[in-house]
Enzyme design. Structure first.
Site, PDB file in Angstrom:
ATOM      1  N   ASP A   1      -7.264   0.740  12.005  1.00  0.00           N
ATOM      2  CA  ASP A   1      -8.407  -0.065  11.586  1.00  0.00           C
ATOM      3  C   ASP A   1      -9.397  -0.288  12.720  1.00  0.00           C
ATOM      4  O   ASP A   1     -10.585  -0.493  12.481  1.00  0.00           O
ATOM      5  CB  ASP A   1      -7.940  -1.401  11.016  1.00  0.00           C
ATOM      6  CG  ASP A   1      -7.279  -1.189   9.660  1.00  0.00           C
ATOM      7  OD1 ASP A   1      -6.098  -0.775   9.642  1.00  0.00           O
ATOM      8  OD2 ASP A   1      -7.953  -1.374   8.637  1.00  0.00           O
TER       9      ASP A   1
ATOM     10  N   ASN B   1      -3.748  -1.714  13.454  1.00  0.00           N
ATOM     11  CA  ASN B   1      -3.508  -1.089  12.152  1.00  0.00           C
ATOM     12  C   ASN B   1      -2.690  -2.077  11.325  1.00  0.00           C
ATOM     13  O   ASN B   1      -2.290  -3.141  11.806  1.00  0.00           O
ATOM     14  CB  ASN B   1      -2.793   0.264  12.313  1.00  0.00           C
ATOM     15  CG  ASN B   1      -2.747   1.059  11.024  1.00  0.00           C
ATOM     16  OD1 ASN B   1      -3.751   1.154  10.319  1.00  0.00           O
ATOM     17  ND2 ASN B   1      -1.607   1.615  10.673  1.00  0.00           N
TER      18      ASN B   1
ATOM     19  N   GLN C   1       0.828  -1.214   0.000  1.00  0.00           N
ATOM     20  CA  GLN C   1       0.000   0.000   0.000  1.00  0.00           C
ATOM     21  C   GLN C   1       0.860   1.262   0.000  1.00  0.00           C
ATOM     22  O   GLN C   1       0.424   2.291  -0.502  1.00  0.00           O
ATOM     23  CB  GLN C   1      -0.916   0.016   1.242  1.00  0.00           C
ATOM     24  CG  GLN C   1      -2.038  -1.002   1.238  1.00  0.00           C
ATOM     25  CD  GLN C   1      -1.651  -2.291   1.940  1.00  0.00           C
ATOM     26  OE1 GLN C   1      -0.466  -2.616   2.072  1.00  0.00           O
ATOM     27  NE2 GLN C   1      -2.634  -3.040   2.394  1.00  0.00           N
TER      28      GLN C   1
END
Lengths: 355, 355
Positions: free
Chosen positions: B245, B255, B204
């Site tokens: 998250d 996370n 990402q």
């Protein structure tokens, strides 16, 4: 390789006999096992630079063989002129990669041999240098086996051992340093599981460590580099063992990028962090790790994987190939002559003097 | 998207208008910008599961839109039967990914809307749910902008800011959480450089964060995950900011995998470690991070990159997609309603109550 009492199935990345050399192209593992032939020192230099062969002890071995190829092809009858040419060849080989000191160590040993025998004919010097390169190759594997025996008692039965990069058979003439300790622990009857960091960007963990441990039937679980901390927090790592590319006199350790992070994580979780390296990796000329040159490699290693583009074109990249772990994070340094703890300055100097 | 006062060039991964939805396939970035059309909730569920769309706030938005697609296609005149069907649709969407709580938060909000309006006709319920999904989408971008303004004062002028994964426009309806704070700092006239961890295995950082910052002309330097510690040791990182998250009531943060490692490194180097997340990420029902479910994804994400095989066939793999960072390592949590420090239990509960 005469004189070796090791299983012929043992993984060895460099084959040197009858005056020729083959190297396993480590860039193509684990999917392809391709061997290239070498007979020119410039080709060997390129193989080191482009990481056909990698791992501090292995590039020392490759450089010694390359130096002999160079020596063999020098056309002169004068020993003095021969030596001058030989020094240039060694300088070219030494400039291929800056961090691993074994490279310089092996070339210095070759030069020392030549310098000590300048009263001989050039023909004798060439023959002698071939024997010296052979000795460096064979000794490297033998001392990995000794190093493994020195270190294996540190690894408890049942241990889940994290390793970073590849300090295995593929990083040496054979057997390995960090993985040599693990092989010795397994040989001693212990049940060991290895957790291998994949080791971006070159993926020595997934491509090489997983490959060679699988070949030897040693259980291995592959993770991404960023997962080690989480597994430690879950209590799933019992100790860490890594190799080294250069160790300063005070015990600071240069090793593959990411090693420092693993050492910080190990300290945070009270997990012992061990370094396994032959004495040829120890550079007593450097007082501490801040003096170790750190190679920065091409951006493309980070932005691409083979032909797959991973990042937007033109993005700025940092790609240091190594980092430095301060000695305070190192539980012990395992060498072929013994295990050093605590006062590394004294301990390492003592072992080096014990030749 | 009516009601938005944002530059139409702003990056938004989800386009929802006129009853249809398009999502940018984040698996194909940065080399291809492909938009897929969605009109069926099962397709939206698959898009969340396979990470066409990812990022905690963005999957909440996608799930709300998916829930409306499901609602629209329910064939009944009975509001009670409609609600029973709608609950099943929401349950299927909620089961796509376990860690991000925004997914459940958005679906609960959709269900709450339906439950509060069961006296209406099914036709009215369907129209109302479309407006609710639209509101969730638009509010998400607006609150990222608010969150950015709340947090930007924490980022000094000239800062070199490390981020992990992508908590940017692509992870939200637009603007981003961690990258929203950076955008707000840049908008305030500060000179900021971002150091982006590539974030294995899904990349990402290299694929998404580098791409969107490059689009916005914010300087970004890409590194492998295992390089952050070394750069910190060189003094080249001034602060860290990441998204989340799920955040437990005590401030423990789930996370992207690797976040915990970055937090440990930040502590070791006395660098502030900030978390930026909307209140919808905070799960007050969980006392601490040990109760947050951590998704384990397929081995192939680690062993392959597209069709390139990175590891020997059959190797054992761990692939946790998230980790938990204990609140003691977090310098502050930045939300759209304010910045919380120190006593997270009291601070987070207080902000949540301040609706």
């Amino acid at each position: 390789m005469s004189g070796c009492q090791i299983d012929p199935d043992t993984i060895r990345p460099i084959r040197f006999f009858n005056g020729t050399c083959q190297m396993l192209d480590q860039r193509l593992l684990p999917t392809e096992e391709v061997w290239h032939n070498y007979s020119d020192y410039r080709e060997v230099a390129e193989a080191i630079r482009t990481m056909v062969v990698r791992g501090a002890p292995a590039i020392g071995v490759a450089a010694a063989i390359g130096a002999w190829f160079g020596a063999r092809d020098i056309e002169t009858e004068s020993s003095e002129q021969f030596f001058a040419e030989f020094e240039k060849i060694c300088a070219l080989l030494a400039a291929t990669r800056p961090t691993a000191v074994n490279l310089c160590w092996a070339l210095e040993r070759m030069k020392r041999f030549a310098a000590a025998n300048l009263d001989r004919s050039v023909m004798e010097l060439k023959i002698g240098l071939e024997f010296e390169a052979l000795a460096i190759t064979q000794e490297d594997e033998q001392l990995c086996i000794k190093l493994g025996r020195q270190g294996q008692s540190l690894i408890p039965d049942g241990a889940r051992v994290l390793t970073h990069c590849n300090a295995g058979a593929l990083a040496t003439a054979g057997y390995g340093t960090a993985l040599g300790v693990i092989r010795a622990a397994v040989a001693a009857g212990k049940k060991i599981t290895v957790i291998a960091d994949e080791t971006r960007p070159f993926l020595q963990g997934s491509r090489l460590t997983a490959w060679e441990l699988q070949k030897d039937n040693i259980p291995v679980t592959l993770i991404c580099d960023n997962m080690a901390g989480y597994l430690m927090s879950l209590g799933e790592i019992d100790c860490v063992i890594v190799g080294a590319d250069r160790i300063a006199a005070n015990g600071d350790v240069a090793n593959k990028i990411g090693t420092y992070t693993v050492a910080v994580l190990a300290k945070e979780h009270n997990i012992p962090f061990y370094v396994a390296a032959p004495l040829s990796t120890i550079d007593l000329s450097l007082a501490d790790g801040s003096q170790i040159p750190i190679e920065e490699r091409a951006a493309r290693e980070v932005t691409h994987l083979k032909d797959v583009q991973l990042a937007p074109a033109g993005v700025s990249v940092r790609n240091p190939a190594f980092d430095v772990t301060p000695h305070r994070l190192v539980a012990a340094i395992i060498t072929e002559r013994g295990v050093v703890r605590d006062d590394y300055r004294q301990g390492l100097a003592g072992l080096a003097a014990k030749s």
